[in-house]
Design a protein around this motif. Structure first.
Motif, PDB file in Angstrom:
ATOM      1  N   HIS A 240     -23.702   4.851  -6.714  1.00  0.00           N
ATOM      2  CA  HIS A 240     -24.924   4.085  -6.965  1.00  0.00           C
ATOM      3  C   HIS A 240     -25.123   3.867  -8.458  1.00  0.00           C
ATOM      4  N   GLU A 241     -24.850   4.892  -9.232  1.00  0.00           N
ATOM      5  CA  GLU A 241     -25.045   4.790 -10.681  1.00  0.00           C
ATOM      6  C   GLU A 241     -24.112   3.736 -11.283  1.00  0.00           C
ATOM      7  N   ASP A 242     -22.858   3.740 -10.840  1.00  0.00           N
ATOM      8  CA  ASP A 242     -21.902   2.748 -11.342  1.00  0.00           C
ATOM      9  C   ASP A 242     -22.346   1.332 -10.988  1.00  0.00           C
ATOM     10  N   LYS A 243     -22.775   1.137  -9.753  1.00  0.00           N
ATOM     11  CA  LYS A 243     -23.236  -0.191  -9.327  1.00  0.00           C
ATOM     12  C   LYS A 243     -24.469  -0.623 -10.126  1.00  0.00           C
ATOM     13  N   GLY A 244     -25.360   0.341 -10.381  1.00  0.00           N
ATOM     14  CA  GLY A 244     -26.556   0.024 -11.160  1.00  0.00           C
ATOM     15  C   GLY A 244     -26.227  -0.407 -12.574  1.00  0.00           C
ATOM     16  N   HIS A 245     -25.295   0.312 -13.216  1.00  0.00           N
ATOM     17  CA  HIS A 245     -24.915  -0.046 -14.587  1.00  0.00           C
ATOM     18  C   HIS A 245     -24.175  -1.378 -14.630  1.00  0.00           C
ATOM     19  N   GLU A 246     -23.405  -1.645 -13.591  1.00  0.00           N
ATOM     20  CA  GLU A 246     -22.700  -2.930 -13.505  1.00  0.00           C
ATOM     21  C   GLU A 246     -23.708  -4.068 -13.450  1.00  0.00           C
ATOM     22  N   ALA A 247     -24.759  -3.926 -12.619  1.00  0.00           N
ATOM     23  CA  ALA A 247     -25.802  -4.952 -12.522  1.00  0.00           C
ATOM     24  C   ALA A 247     -26.593  -5.055 -13.822  1.00  0.00           C
ATOM     25  N   LEU A 248     -26.822  -3.903 -14.459  1.00  0.00           N
ATOM     26  CA  LEU A 248     -27.558  -3.878 -15.722  1.00  0.00           C
ATOM     27  C   LEU A 248     -26.817  -4.662 -16.809  1.00  0.00           C
ATOM     28  N   GLU A 249     -25.515  -4.482 -16.876  1.00  0.00           N
ATOM     29  CA  GLU A 249     -24.697  -5.186 -17.871  1.00  0.00           C
ATOM     30  C   GLU A 249     -24.690  -6.691 -17.622  1.00  0.00           C
ATOM     31  N   GLN A 250     -24.864  -7.089 -16.357  1.00  0.00           N
ATOM     32  CA  GLN A 250     -24.894  -8.509 -16.010  1.00  0.00           C
ATOM     33  C   GLN A 250     -26.290  -9.116 -16.165  1.00  0.00           C
ATOM     34  N   GLY A 251     -27.255  -8.263 -16.562  1.00  0.00           N
ATOM     35  CA  GLY A 251     -28.626  -8.739 -16.750  1.00  0.00           C
ATOM     36  C   GLY A 251     -29.411  -8.880 -15.462  1.00  0.00           C
ATOM     37  N   ASN A 252     -28.876  -8.354 -14.365  1.00  0.00           N
ATOM     38  CA  ASN A 252     -29.561  -8.431 -13.065  1.00  0.00           C
ATOM     39  C   ASN A 252     -30.396  -7.155 -12.908  1.00  0.00           C
ATOM     40  N   TYR A 253     -31.581  -7.159 -13.507  1.00  0.00           N
ATOM     41  CA  TYR A 253     -32.395  -5.941 -13.587  1.00  0.00           C
ATOM     42  C   TYR A 253     -32.956  -5.512 -12.231  1.00  0.00           C
ATOM     43  N   ASP A 254     -33.295  -6.467 -11.390  1.00  0.00           N
ATOM     44  CA  ASP A 254     -33.830  -6.115 -10.069  1.00  0.00           C
ATOM     45  C   ASP A 254     -32.766  -5.396  -9.230  1.00  0.00           C
ATOM     46  N   LEU A 255     -31.537  -5.920  -9.275  1.00  0.00           N
ATOM     47  CA  LEU A 255     -30.453  -5.279  -8.520  1.00  0.00           C
ATOM     48  C   LEU A 255     -30.124  -3.909  -9.109  1.00  0.00           C
ATOM     49  N   TYR A 281     -30.616  10.665 -13.428  1.00  0.00           N
ATOM     50  CA  TYR A 281     -31.323   9.623 -12.665  1.00  0.00           C
ATOM     51  C   TYR A 281     -32.459   9.027 -13.503  1.00  0.00           C
ATOM     52  N   LEU A 282     -33.244   9.891 -14.136  1.00  0.00           N
ATOM     53  CA  LEU A 282     -34.357   9.419 -14.971  1.00  0.00           C
ATOM     54  C   LEU A 282     -33.851   8.671 -16.202  1.00  0.00           C
ATOM     55  N   SER A 283     -32.724   9.130 -16.743  1.00  0.00           N
ATOM     56  CA  SER A 283     -32.129   8.457 -17.897  1.00  0.00           C
ATOM     57  C   SER A 283     -31.678   7.045 -17.544  1.00  0.00           C
ATOM     58  N   ASP A 284     -31.105   6.892 -16.337  1.00  0.00           N
ATOM     59  CA  ASP A 284     -30.680   5.561 -15.882  1.00  0.00           C
ATOM     60  C   ASP A 284     -31.879   4.619 -15.781  1.00  0.00           C
ATOM     61  N   LEU A 285     -32.975   5.110 -15.209  1.00  0.00           N
ATOM     62  CA  LEU A 285     -34.171   4.273 -15.071  1.00  0.00           C
ATOM     63  C   LEU A 285     -34.759   3.938 -16.443  1.00  0.00           C
ATOM     64  N   ARG A 286     -34.770   4.893 -17.350  1.00  0.00           N
ATOM     65  CA  ARG A 286     -35.299   4.655 -18.698  1.00  0.00           C
ATOM     66  C   ARG A 286     -34.479   3.560 -19.403  1.00  0.00           C
ATOM     67  N   GLU A 287     -33.143   3.658 -19.273  1.00  0.00           N
ATOM     68  CA  GLU A 287     -32.255   2.660 -19.876  1.00  0.00           C
ATOM     69  C   GLU A 287     -32.550   1.273 -19.296  1.00  0.00           C
ATOM     70  N   LEU A 288     -32.788   1.210 -17.991  1.00  0.00           N
ATOM     71  CA  LEU A 288     -33.078  -0.048 -17.324  1.00  0.00           C
ATOM     72  C   LEU A 288     -34.379  -0.643 -17.841  1.00  0.00           C
ATOM     73  N   TYR A 289     -35.443   0.170 -17.880  1.00  0.00           N
ATOM     74  CA  TYR A 289     -36.755  -0.365 -18.243  1.00  0.00           C
ATOM     75  C   TYR A 289     -36.818  -0.752 -19.712  1.00  0.00           C
ATOM     76  N   ILE A 290     -36.059  -0.078 -20.563  1.00  0.00           N
ATOM     77  CA  ILE A 290     -35.990  -0.471 -21.980  1.00  0.00           C
ATOM     78  C   ILE A 290     -35.291  -1.828 -22.094  1.00  0.00           C
ATOM     79  N   ALA A 291     -34.202  -1.999 -21.334  1.00  0.00           N
ATOM     80  CA  ALA A 291     -33.443  -3.263 -21.390  1.00  0.00           C
ATOM     81  C   ALA A 291     -34.239  -4.422 -20.802  1.00  0.00           C
ATOM     82  N   ALA A 292     -35.012  -4.123 -19.725  1.00  0.00           N
ATOM     83  CA  ALA A 292     -35.764  -5.191 -19.064  1.00  0.00           C
ATOM     84  C   ALA A 292     -37.018  -5.595 -19.855  1.00  0.00           C
TER      85      ALA A 292
END
Length: 292
Positions: A240-255, A281-292
């Protein structure tokens, strides 16, 4: 007993080869070494056993003295490893173990190799925590084959992965991939799906940095296959973490959020000591919300 034996042993040792007293001298020195070792003073016991090895001994005396020397070296090395204050202590432990290794057989040899592997591993860890990647990698490289020799798959995995991580930090990506391959083999032999998935994730990152889209795609397929066939929360978490980072790098924040939040249930149903990934898990979400 030490207070009584020490002056007697010193007197016996100074007598040289006085007729009729040799066996008595050997027995007295062995008893003193045994007393020191039994009272957690192997650093005092080891030199006595070592001096005994220089004497003309009968086969029985030599066997008993060799056993005592190995025991004292093992106990002293273990004490140094457990203290783990500085790399120099670990290097002293390694020297002790290498000195007696040729004398050991069977269970003693196995125990010495295990102790030696941990001495190298702990020294490597001390270097790596202060970002001395070169020295840390050297130590972990020494630890890896020793763990393999004794069939310690967890130690083999941890040391090989540490070599890979250090190589990556040193921007030596090919050695990092080779080390991760060794760590993968160790994780696979232990049938540890979580560790296998974690290594696939790290290898995928390196192939992406190298611009190797073909091997990156192959790793993605391996991850898909692994998560389907392994009933492992740990493996699923890293997937799940890998898929999340892959979507994050593509700018697909919802996914990305959808993938990351799939790990919430996994974290909640596992005790921290079973799978200590709540902070990740919390670090992944923090990275996402900072990027979004």
């Amino acid at each position: 007993a030490i207070v009584l034996l020490q002056p007697l042993a010193e007197q016996m040792e100074s007598m040289g080869e006085e007729a009729g007293r040799h066996a008595e001298r050997v027995r007295c020195m062995l008893m003193l070494a045994e007393c020191y070792d039994a009272t957690d003073q192997p650093d005092a016991a080891y030199p006595i056993a070592k001096r005994l090895m220089q004497l003309p001994l009968t086969e029985e005396e030599k066997a008993e003295t060799t056993e005592m020397l190995i025991l004292c070296a093992y106990d002293w090395a273990t004490l140094l490893i457990n203290t783990r204050e500085c790399p120099q202590q670990l290097q002293q432990a390694q020297s002790l173990l290498y000195e007696v290794l040729p004398l050991a057989t069977g269970d003693d040899l196995h125990a010495l190799r295990k102790c030696l592997a941990f001495a190298w591993y702990v020294e490597g860890h001390l270097h790596l925590v202060v970002q001395e990647e070169g020295a840390g990698r050297r130590c972990m490289t020494e630890a890896y084959p020793l763990f393999c020799q004794i069939g310690h798959s967890t130690g083999a995995y941890l040391s090989a992965k540490a070599v890979g991580d250090a190589s990556r930090e040193l921007c030596e990506l090919q050695p990092a991939l080779e080390a991760y391959e060794k760590a993968w083999a160790a994780a696979k032999s232990a049938n540890n799906g979580g560790k296998m998935m974690e290594l696939l994730k790290e290898k995928k990152k390196l192939y992406r940095i190298l611009g190797d889209s073909h091997d990156e795609a192959k790793i993605s397929m391996q991850m898909d296959s692994l998560v389907r066939c392994m009933n492992s929360d740990e493996a699923t978490f890293f997937f799940h973490e890998d898929k999340g980072h892959e979507a994050l790098e593509q700018g697909n924040y919802d996914l990305a959020e959808l993938w990351f939040k799939k790990n919430a249930d996994i974290v909640q149903r596992n005790a921290p000591e079973q799978m200590p990934y709540a902070s990740l898990y919390l670090s992944d979400l923090r990275e996402l919300y900072i990027a979004a």
